[in-house]
Write a protein that holds these residues in place. Structure first.
Motif, mmCIF file in Angstrom:
data_model
loop_
_atom_site.group_PDB
_atom_site.id
_atom_site.type_symbol
_atom_site.label_atom_id
_atom_site.label_comp_id
_atom_site.label_asym_id
_atom_site.label_seq_id
_atom_site.Cartn_x
_atom_site.Cartn_y
_atom_site.Cartn_z
ATOM 1 N N SER A 142 0.910 -1.256 -0.071
ATOM 2 C CA SER A 142 -0.018 0.157 0.032
ATOM 3 C C SER A 142 1.022 1.243 0.046
ATOM 4 O O SER A 142 0.301 2.441 -0.083
ATOM 5 C CB SER A 142 -1.015 -0.002 1.269
ATOM 6 O OG SER A 142 -1.921 -0.884 1.049
ATOM 7 N N LYS A 148 -5.484 -0.353 -7.240
ATOM 8 C CA LYS A 148 -6.416 -0.434 -6.339
ATOM 9 C C LYS A 148 -7.405 0.733 -6.118
ATOM 10 O O LYS A 148 -8.545 0.169 -5.978
ATOM 11 C CB LYS A 148 -5.719 -0.101 -4.785
ATOM 12 C CG LYS A 148 -6.692 -0.629 -3.488
ATOM 13 C CD LYS A 148 -5.554 -0.736 -2.448
ATOM 14 C CE LYS A 148 -6.397 -0.858 -1.088
ATOM 15 N NZ LYS A 148 -5.525 -0.916 0.084
ATOM 16 N N PHE A 149 -7.227 1.796 -6.465
ATOM 17 C CA PHE A 149 -8.143 2.816 -6.466
ATOM 18 C C PHE A 149 -9.471 2.391 -7.620
ATOM 19 O O PHE A 149 -10.654 2.675 -7.455
ATOM 20 C CB PHE A 149 -7.584 4.205 -7.047
ATOM 21 C CG PHE A 149 -8.310 5.366 -6.936
ATOM 22 C CD1 PHE A 149 -9.848 5.375 -6.344
ATOM 23 C CD2 PHE A 149 -7.851 6.395 -6.993
ATOM 24 C CE1 PHE A 149 -10.538 6.443 -6.236
ATOM 25 C CE2 PHE A 149 -8.741 7.899 -6.951
ATOM 26 C CZ PHE A 149 -9.890 7.612 -6.481
ATOM 27 N N VAL A 162 -8.038 3.821 -0.026
ATOM 28 C CA VAL A 162 -6.675 3.864 -0.262
ATOM 29 C C VAL A 162 -5.636 4.774 0.647
ATOM 30 O O VAL A 162 -4.773 4.117 0.894
ATOM 31 C CB VAL A 162 -6.466 4.416 -1.736
ATOM 32 C CG1 VAL A 162 -4.838 4.697 -2.089
ATOM 33 C CG2 VAL A 162 -7.265 3.482 -2.798
ATOM 34 N N GLU A 215 -6.488 -8.415 -2.026
ATOM 35 C CA GLU A 215 -4.945 -8.054 -1.848
ATOM 36 C C GLU A 215 -4.215 -9.093 -1.155
ATOM 37 O O GLU A 215 -4.483 -9.641 -0.310
ATOM 38 C CB GLU A 215 -5.103 -6.649 -0.942
ATOM 39 C CG GLU A 215 -5.770 -5.743 -1.151
ATOM 40 C CD GLU A 215 -5.630 -4.445 -0.599
ATOM 41 O OE1 GLU A 215 -4.429 -3.665 -0.620
ATOM 42 O OE2 GLU A 215 -6.541 -4.086 0.058
ATOM 43 N N ASP A 273 -5.588 2.978 4.028
ATOM 44 C CA ASP A 273 -4.595 1.713 3.937
ATOM 45 C C ASP A 273 -3.160 2.268 3.691
ATOM 46 O O ASP A 273 -2.370 1.316 4.509
ATOM 47 C CB ASP A 273 -4.969 0.995 2.657
ATOM 48 C CG ASP A 273 -6.365 0.208 3.053
ATOM 49 O OD1 ASP A 273 -6.931 0.251 4.238
ATOM 50 O OD2 ASP A 273 -6.753 -0.633 2.180
ATOM 51 N N ARG A 274 -2.941 3.134 3.011
ATOM 52 C CA ARG A 274 -1.355 3.589 2.998
ATOM 53 C C ARG A 274 -0.950 4.060 4.258
ATOM 54 O O ARG A 274 0.020 3.904 4.657
ATOM 55 C CB ARG A 274 -1.489 4.768 1.916
ATOM 56 C CG ARG A 274 0.197 5.260 1.678
ATOM 57 C CD ARG A 274 0.185 6.408 0.464
ATOM 58 N NE ARG A 274 -0.860 7.530 0.795
ATOM 59 C CZ ARG A 274 -0.617 8.286 1.709
ATOM 60 N NH1 ARG A 274 0.374 8.476 2.409
ATOM 61 N NH2 ARG A 274 -1.492 9.555 1.678
ATOM 62 N N VAL A 294 -2.518 9.591 -7.141
ATOM 63 C CA VAL A 294 -1.507 8.969 -6.635
ATOM 64 C C VAL A 294 -0.099 9.497 -6.865
ATOM 65 O O VAL A 294 0.768 9.303 -6.044
ATOM 66 C CB VAL A 294 -1.402 7.593 -6.764
ATOM 67 C CG1 VAL A 294 -2.873 6.727 -6.315
ATOM 68 C CG2 VAL A 294 -1.346 7.100 -8.253
ATOM 69 N N ASN A 324 -1.518 1.550 -5.713
ATOM 70 C CA ASN A 324 -2.699 2.303 -5.318
ATOM 71 C C ASN A 324 -3.493 3.069 -6.488
ATOM 72 O O ASN A 324 -4.627 3.053 -6.174
ATOM 73 C CB ASN A 324 -2.406 3.483 -4.592
ATOM 74 C CG ASN A 324 -1.795 3.022 -2.918
ATOM 75 O OD1 ASN A 324 -2.462 1.829 -2.589
ATOM 76 N ND2 ASN A 324 -0.975 3.571 -2.353
#
Length: 215
Positions: A8, A17-18, A201, A29, A204-205, A160, A14
């Motif tokens: 992440s 994932k987004f 996102v 994941e 999680d990052r 991102v 990302n």
């Protein structure tokens, strides 16, 4: 079910994932770090993330993954149905991914990881980024999204990558090249981060970063 492999903290992970979250495409994941291990290279030939594991096999490179998802889930309309607008979305993603992020990436060692880059590298990157940001400014509409008043696939890249470009130049040169060019990337990022998928996102990052600090 699709398995998204990576971690992440990766902006390209990302980006994918987004897209998956925004378009409600089911996925799992799997935390995988970049490496040169044979097992990794069997899925991603350069040992990079992200990559997908699908029923057909493995697929790497974020843009190829986005294109694959768009083809597999046409009902999601990941790209615009209008051919011209879809092409402009791809143009914007290529511009942000390649000309901005990959150029600024030469600064990350010093900007984010405690290393240093040479004066020659700094000079080369400054020259290139000045040119590329000028081109980006002519393309981007910021209305408030990159393609105008409609959120689009291009914003997966913008969301991102633009913060990293701005922060990296601020850290290395003492000035934010995007802001200097009249690009208010912080307001743009905030406008997108209200979307549930973007919030996920971001959360999680941050959680990954916190866990890494404690490890």
């Amino acid at each position: 079910m699709i398995r998204l492999c990576g971690f992440s903290l990766s902006n390209y992970y990302n980006k994918v994932k987004f897209a998956l979250l925004e378009h409600e495409i089911p996925f799992i994941e799997e935390t995988v770090l970049a490496s040169q291990d044979d097992a990794m290279l069997a899925h991603s030939p350069l040992g990079k993330v992200p990559f997908l594991i699908t029923e057909h096999g493995s697929l790497c490179e974020s843009q190829a993954i986005i294109e694959y998802l768009a083809a597999c889930y046409p009902e999601k309309q990941i790209f615009s149905r209008d051919p011209w607008e879809a092409a402009k979305e791809r143009e914007m993603m290529l511009f942000v991914d390649v000309h901005l992020e990959l150029t600024a990436r030469n600064l990350y060692k010093q900007a984010f990881f405690g290393g240093t880059v040479t004066d020659a590298t700094k000079g080369r990157v400054e020259k290139l980024l000045t040119r590329y940001i000028g081109g980006f400014r002519r393309l981007a509409q910021f209305g408030p999204y990159l393609r105008g008043d409609r959120f689009s696939v291009a914003d997966f890249s913008g969301f991102v990558h633009l913060p990293l470009v701005g922060l990296a130049t601020q850290q290395v040169y003492g000035r934010d090249f995007l802001v200097e060019a009249g690009i208010d990337w912080k307001s743009y990022w905030k406008a997108i981060n209200v979307r549930p998928a973007a919030e996920r996102v971001t959360a999680d990052r941050k959680a990954y970063m916190e866990a890494t600090r404690k490890a």
